[in-house]
Design a protein around this motif. Structure first.
Motif, PDB file in Angstrom:
ATOM      1  N   CYS A  65      27.134  29.273  -6.727  1.00 22.36           N
ATOM      2  CA  CYS A  65      27.595  29.684  -5.404  1.00 22.36           C
ATOM      3  C   CYS A  65      29.109  29.824  -5.451  1.00 22.36           C
ATOM      4  CB  CYS A  65      27.185  28.659  -4.359  1.00 22.36           C
ATOM      5  SG  CYS A  65      27.632  29.125  -2.659  1.00 22.36           S
ATOM      6  N   ILE A  66      29.651  30.765  -4.675  1.00 19.17           N
ATOM      7  CA  ILE A  66      31.101  30.972  -4.665  1.00 19.17           C
ATOM      8  C   ILE A  66      31.800  30.072  -3.656  1.00 19.17           C
ATOM      9  CG2 ILE A  66      30.889  33.356  -5.444  1.00 19.17           C
ATOM     10  CD1 ILE A  66      31.421  34.249  -2.564  1.00 19.17           C
ATOM     11  N   ASN A  67      31.058  29.348  -2.834  1.00 23.20           N
ATOM     12  CA  ASN A  67      31.679  28.420  -1.889  1.00 23.20           C
ATOM     13  C   ASN A  67      32.181  27.179  -2.619  1.00 23.20           C
ATOM     14  OD1 ASN A  67      30.980  30.101   0.253  1.00 23.20           O
ATOM     15  ND2 ASN A  67      29.004  29.089   0.543  1.00 23.20           N
ATOM     16  N   VAL A  96      32.656  23.096 -11.838  1.00 27.71           N
ATOM     17  CA  VAL A  96      33.414  23.566 -10.676  1.00 27.71           C
ATOM     18  C   VAL A  96      34.553  24.429 -11.195  1.00 27.71           C
ATOM     19  CG1 VAL A  96      32.788  21.722  -9.100  1.00 27.71           C
ATOM     20  CG2 VAL A  96      34.747  21.403 -10.624  1.00 27.71           C
ATOM     21  N   ARG A  97      34.789  25.554 -10.532  1.00 28.94           N
ATOM     22  CA  ARG A  97      35.646  26.597 -11.085  1.00 28.94           C
ATOM     23  C   ARG A  97      36.984  26.699 -10.361  1.00 28.94           C
ATOM     24  NH1 ARG A  97      35.417  32.896 -10.412  1.00 28.94           N
ATOM     25  NH2 ARG A  97      36.596  33.576 -12.240  1.00 28.94           N
ATOM     26  N   ALA A  98      38.015  26.862 -11.158  1.00 30.15           N
ATOM     27  CA  ALA A  98      39.319  27.293 -10.675  1.00 30.15           C
ATOM     28  C   ALA A  98      39.588  28.635 -11.336  1.00 30.15           C
ATOM     29  CB  ALA A  98      40.413  26.287 -11.018  1.00 30.15           C
ATOM     30  N   ALA A  99      39.435  29.722 -10.599  1.00 25.19           N
ATOM     31  CA  ALA A  99      39.484  31.060 -11.183  1.00 25.19           C
ATOM     32  C   ALA A  99      40.869  31.374 -11.728  1.00 25.19           C
ATOM     33  CB  ALA A  99      39.098  32.099 -10.132  1.00 25.19           C
ATOM     34  N   CYS A 140      30.518  32.615 -12.021  1.00 26.83           N
ATOM     35  CA  CYS A 140      30.312  31.176 -11.899  1.00 26.83           C
ATOM     36  C   CYS A 140      29.565  30.625 -13.109  1.00 26.83           C
ATOM     37  CB  CYS A 140      29.534  30.858 -10.621  1.00 26.83           C
ATOM     38  SG  CYS A 140      30.469  31.094  -9.089  1.00 26.83           S
ATOM     39  N   HIS A 141      29.999  29.499 -13.600  1.00 26.21           N
ATOM     40  CA  HIS A 141      29.336  28.796 -14.687  1.00 26.21           C
ATOM     41  C   HIS A 141      28.266  27.875 -14.073  1.00 26.21           C
ATOM     42  CE1 HIS A 141      33.250  29.186 -17.226  1.00 26.21           C
ATOM     43  NE2 HIS A 141      33.429  29.815 -16.074  1.00 26.21           N
ATOM     44  N   PRO A 142      27.279  27.450 -14.853  1.00 23.75           N
ATOM     45  CA  PRO A 142      27.025  27.807 -16.241  1.00 23.75           C
ATOM     46  C   PRO A 142      26.379  29.181 -16.362  1.00 23.75           C
ATOM     47  CG  PRO A 142      25.363  26.252 -15.483  1.00 23.75           C
ATOM     48  CD  PRO A 142      26.346  26.398 -14.359  1.00 23.75           C
TER      49      PRO A 142
END
Length: 407
Positions: free
Chosen positions: A80-82, A106-109, A120-122
């Motif tokens: 999810c992008i949220n 958890v992503r920090a683009a 988004c990973h994985p």
């Protein structure tokens, strides 16, 4: 030079991830992802060990898990992008789902990259899951070369724009289309027609990129594992447990003008059999070798080179491999820790620790310890710089140095 590295650190966007694996003890996802004091959810808004000064990882998240650890395991994925901290569906899944093998990220683009579910990973392909924390050095300069290296079927699987997903496809290419023993790649300078090779079926398969073959020759001593875990016959022993006929084809090799013929197989179908830990380890080393070689060549051609930060996490549903790697001697890699024990349990609200009652059979590898600063962190051991962590289906945790990849 050090000032240059410091300036680059301020630009790096560092994600956070965590892996849990146990062949015998399933874990409720919430006990890994949401409930510990410094869980991956907490790290999404208050991480402590990113190389840059930021503490927010709010550009999306993902979790992957397996219903069972088997040769034909298919991973379940939720992305999810949220921001992870405000996603009620993540908590609903985590509170009701347990698994023997869990990936969470958890992503920090990176600046300029879109925030969408494709990034988004994985990342998943069949039974494989892949995560990345860090960045590929000179990626914009080597991206076309990487894509050109891929088999067409893998190129067509790319759906996002991250360097992480491209590295995943590179790993799959090395694993599926290169020889079984990657260290043998330097033994031939022949180049087959890529259209005639669908999947590697044979230990003596030809290497499709002979100019890069010398990267993968093994240096003595670098395939040794921690002496406390066994002896040099370890891989030979566990390799015998894998169905090499399903993986590499039958022993009846047809020869045509000095080359082997290969059975055609659609990469979109499930991969038969399983891969030995040794083969997965060698494919990971080969992937890092190629990325290091290409970025150095780009820098030699005039590109501005920042240190590569290659903390990869990969599983095929049985074996888990995680790396902590940078290609600069003076740079620090992204943080990485591991914990192992008999069971990962709660000793109070948010207070989780490994019990050590019997043989170690549960393993966690994480960007940061899941315990708060100031709490007892005796469970957590920092992974050394330039090290590959390998967790086998037999519940052995092995540490391998990757320093030889800098030679």
């Amino acid at each position: 030079y050090c000032q240059h590295l410091l300036a680059k650190c301020k630009e790096w966007r560092m994600c956070r991830f965590v892996v849990y694996v146990s062949a015998k003890v399933p874990l409720l996802i919430a006990d890994l992802v949401t409930r510990p004091h410094h869980s991956i959810i907490h790290q999404s808004f208050d991480c402590k060990e990113r190389l840059n000064a930021g503490s927010i990882n709010g550009d999306g998240f993902g979790i992957g898990w397996y219903s069972a650890i088997t040769d034909e395991a298919q991973a379940c994925i939720y992305t999810c992008i949220n921001p992870a901290w405000s996603n009620i569906n993540l908590r609903r899944i985590a509170d009701t789902t347990e698994s023997n093998l869990i990936f969470a990220h958890v992503r920090a683009a990176s600046p300029g990259l879109p925030v969408n579910e494709s990034n988004c990973h994985p990342f998943q392909y069949n039974q494989f899951l892949w995560m990345h924390n860090g960045s590929v050095s000179c990626f914009k300069k080597i991206k076309r070369r990487l894509i050109n290296y891929l088999h067409e079927d893998l190129f067509n699987l790319l759906s996002g724009t991250t360097d992480s997903e491209h590295c995943f496809m590179l790993f799959l290419h090395v694993l599926l289309y290169e020889p079984r023993t990657v260290s043998l790649l330097s033994a031939t300078n022949k180049e087959p027609n890529i259209e005639d090779v669908e999947l590697v079926e044979d230990d003596e398969s030809l290497h499709s990129h002979p100019e890069d073959a010398s990267l993968f020759s093994s240096a003595p001593g670098h395939n040794d594992f921690d002496s406390t875990e066994g002896d040099t016959g370890y891989y030979a022993e566990i390799d015998s447990e894998y169905d090499t006929t399903a993986e590499h084809g039958s022993d009846d090799k047809k020869r045509n003008n000095g080359t082997h013929s290969h059975k055609k197989r659609n990469i979109g179908s499930s991969i038969a059999g399983s891969f030995s830990p040794l083969r997965l380890k060698e494919a990971m080393e080969a992937t890092i070798s190629l990325l290091t070689k290409w970025s150095r060549e780009a820098a030699a051609a005039g590109a501005v080179k920042e240190p590569a930060l290659l903390n990869f996490a990969m599983t095929d549903g049985r074996t888990v491999i995680v790396t902590r790697f940078t290609d600069e001697a003076k740079a620090q890699p992204a943080s990485l820790y591991y914990a192992s024990g008999t069971r990962y349990e709660s000793y109070g609200e948010g207070d989780y620790h490994m019990t050590q009652a019997r043989r170690q059979q549960c393993f966690i590898v994480a960007s940061e310890p899941l315990s708060r600063e100031g709490e007892d962190r005796k469970d957590w051991i920092q992974v050394p710089k330039n090290t590959l962590v390998l967790i086998t289906p037999q519940s052995n945790l092995l540490l391998h140095s990757l320093d030889h990849l800098l030679a």
